[in-house]
Design an enzyme around this catalytic site. Structure first.
Site, PDB file in Angstrom:
ATOM      1  N   SER A 152       0.802  -1.222   0.000  1.00 54.88           N
ATOM      2  CA  SER A 152       0.000   0.000   0.000  1.00 54.88           C
ATOM      3  C   SER A 152       0.836   1.274   0.000  1.00 54.88           C
ATOM      4  O   SER A 152       0.309   2.359  -0.241  1.00 54.88           O
ATOM      5  CB  SER A 152      -0.943   0.022   1.203  1.00 54.88           C
ATOM      6  OG  SER A 152      -0.219   0.024   2.417  1.00 54.88           O
ATOM      7  N   GLY A 153       2.141   1.163   0.254  1.00 50.41           N
ATOM      8  CA  GLY A 153       3.008   2.342   0.293  1.00 50.41           C
ATOM      9  C   GLY A 153       3.557   2.711  -1.070  1.00 50.41           C
ATOM     10  O   GLY A 153       3.214   2.104  -2.098  1.00 50.41           O
ATOM     11  N   TYR A 154       4.420   3.712  -1.082  1.00 49.40           N
ATOM     12  CA  TYR A 154       4.953   4.196  -2.350  1.00 49.40           C
ATOM     13  C   TYR A 154       5.839   3.163  -3.033  1.00 49.40           C
ATOM     14  O   TYR A 154       5.745   2.959  -4.253  1.00 49.40           O
ATOM     15  CB  TYR A 154       5.752   5.484  -2.123  1.00 49.40           C
ATOM     16  CG  TYR A 154       4.923   6.655  -1.654  1.00 49.40           C
ATOM     17  CD1 TYR A 154       3.633   6.863  -2.137  1.00 49.40           C
ATOM     18  CD2 TYR A 154       5.428   7.568  -0.735  1.00 49.40           C
ATOM     19  CE1 TYR A 154       2.873   7.945  -1.720  1.00 49.40           C
ATOM     20  CE2 TYR A 154       4.679   8.658  -0.305  1.00 49.40           C
ATOM     21  CZ  TYR A 154       3.400   8.837  -0.794  1.00 49.40           C
ATOM     22  OH  TYR A 154       2.645   9.896  -0.367  1.00 49.40           O
ATOM     23  N   ASN A 160      14.264   7.918  -6.395  1.00 51.78           N
ATOM     24  CA  ASN A 160      14.392   7.117  -5.177  1.00 51.78           C
ATOM     25  C   ASN A 160      13.445   5.930  -5.129  1.00 51.78           C
ATOM     26  O   ASN A 160      13.729   4.927  -4.457  1.00 51.78           O
ATOM     27  CB  ASN A 160      14.157   7.997  -3.944  1.00 51.78           C
ATOM     28  CG  ASN A 160      12.829   8.723  -3.977  1.00 51.78           C
ATOM     29  OD1 ASN A 160      12.602   9.576  -4.830  1.00 51.78           O
ATOM     30  ND2 ASN A 160      11.934   8.396  -3.065  1.00 51.78           N
ATOM     31  N   CYS A 203      18.143   4.098  -1.220  1.00 52.34           N
ATOM     32  CA  CYS A 203      18.174   4.982  -2.388  1.00 52.34           C
ATOM     33  C   CYS A 203      19.405   5.886  -2.407  1.00 52.34           C
ATOM     34  O   CYS A 203      20.131   5.951  -3.412  1.00 52.34           O
ATOM     35  CB  CYS A 203      16.893   5.803  -2.462  1.00 52.34           C
ATOM     36  SG  CYS A 203      16.513   6.742  -0.957  1.00 52.34           S
TER      37      CYS A 203
END
Length: 347
Positions: free
Chosen positions: A10-12, A314, A147
């Site tokens: 559900s996150g980026y 990133n 990143c």
């Protein structure tokens, strides 16, 4: 066709994994998990995927076995769950920080707690293809780098490997707000972030440990949050070894990255984009690296000053895209599979 599951979707980073894997010619996405959103459609959390999938979020405690597992789970929590994850798939790609460092003492120093699965650390390959492609071809457990660490390592490694740089380096890293994740706190509200350039890690950022591990250099790193949503740029300052000059630096970069599909050397004398700029890399799996060498040779036999610059998205080369690149290598697929997007200009 490999059946893959994304845990923590559900996150980026989970959303980027899903975007890339849905378009991958050799992959079927079997499940995407979210404890909070279980049963809801994934395109509710990731509206850019509307019309591309009918998947709903699965309960992370009710997963079937699959061919490969991608973990977009939180740092410090993943290590305690890893034994269970390893039972679900023969190949695991971990995007948390918990298995990147080989030394458990170093993990404790930078993350503030003992490692709960230190016995598993030697089993994980560090997932940076440009340095470890041969090991990744046979690795079943892969720890995908951070990143800012990816950008800094790719900037520093050619000179470190060639013995062209003194061991002490300082790194100034800048990152967009998506680097804080989808559930970041009040410090990342638009009212607080807009217009700001906030030094959130003046010393000993956790990625410093990865950089030292992979380059052998003594790295000191600070990190600043900038107004951009996506993007990382690192500026590394060091001294060249006595006698080294710009020609030697350029030759080292060309030798290191001439055959790399996702690293481009950008070090021009003029032009708007003469050094790496994250803005034009949005959505792409490229990392651009460049350099500038001080023309004046210092007195006393000291080496010239050199500034190394690297930029990437990133969420892609700094996360999900690098994980997919590692998967491609492990399965013997074309390394660019699912990763051909070139970025946007203007953006």
């Amino acid at each position: 066709m490999a059946r893959v599951t994304i845990v923590g979707g559900s996150g980026y980073i989970g959303g980027e994994l899903l975007r890339l894997l849905l378009g991958h010619p050799e992959v079927e996405v079997a499940a995407v998990t979210s404890a909070r959103l279980a049963g809801r459609r994934v395109d509710g959390a990731h509206p850019n995927l509307r019309g591309l999938t009918d998947l709903t979020f699965a309960d992370p405690d009710k997963l079937d076995e699959c061919d490969a597992l991608f973990l977009a789970t939180p740092h410090k929590e993943t290590m305690g769950r890893m034994a269970g994850f390893l039972k679900l798939a023969p190949r695991v790609f971990d995007l948390s920080a918990d298995f990147r460092l080989r030394d458990p003492a170093l993990y404790r120093r930078y993350y503030g707690l003992p490692h709960e699965a230190a016995d598993l650390l030697p089993e994980f390959a560090y997932g940076l293809p440009e340095l470890h492609r041969d090991r990744l071809r046979t690795a079943d457990r892969i720890a995908v780098p951070g990143c800012m660490a990816t950008a800094a390592i790719l900037a520093l490694h050619p000179l470190a490997a060639a013995g062209l740089v003194e061991p002490e380096v300082t790194i100034d890293a800048r990152t967009g707000s998506s680097g804080s994740g989808a559930s970041a706190g009040s410090e990342n509200l638009h009212a607080e972030r807009s217009g700001a350039m906030r030094v959130f890690a003046p010393t000993r950022h956790r990625h410093e440990a990865e950089i030292g591990q992979e380059t052998g250099l003594s790295a000191r790193m600070s990190a600043t949050g900038v107004e951009a949503v996506r993007g990382v740029q690192v500026v590394c300052r060091a001294r060249l070894a006595p006698g080294a000059d710009e020609r030697a630096v350029r030759s080292a970069f060309r030798a290191a990255y001439a055959e790399e599909p996702f690293v481009r050397v950008v070090a021009q004398k003029r032009g708007l984009y003469r050094l790496p700029e994250p803005k034009i890399l949005s959505g792409s799996n490229f990392c651009d690296v460049g350099f500038a060498v001080d023309d004046d040779e210092p007195a006393g036999g000291a080496g010239r000053a050199v500034v190394l610059v690297a930029a990437l998205d990133n969420l892609v080369k700094g996360g999900a895209g690098n994980a997919v690149q590692c998967m491609n290598i492990r399965y013997g697929w074309p390394e660019r599979a699912g990763l051909t997007f070139a970025g946007l200009h203007p953006n």
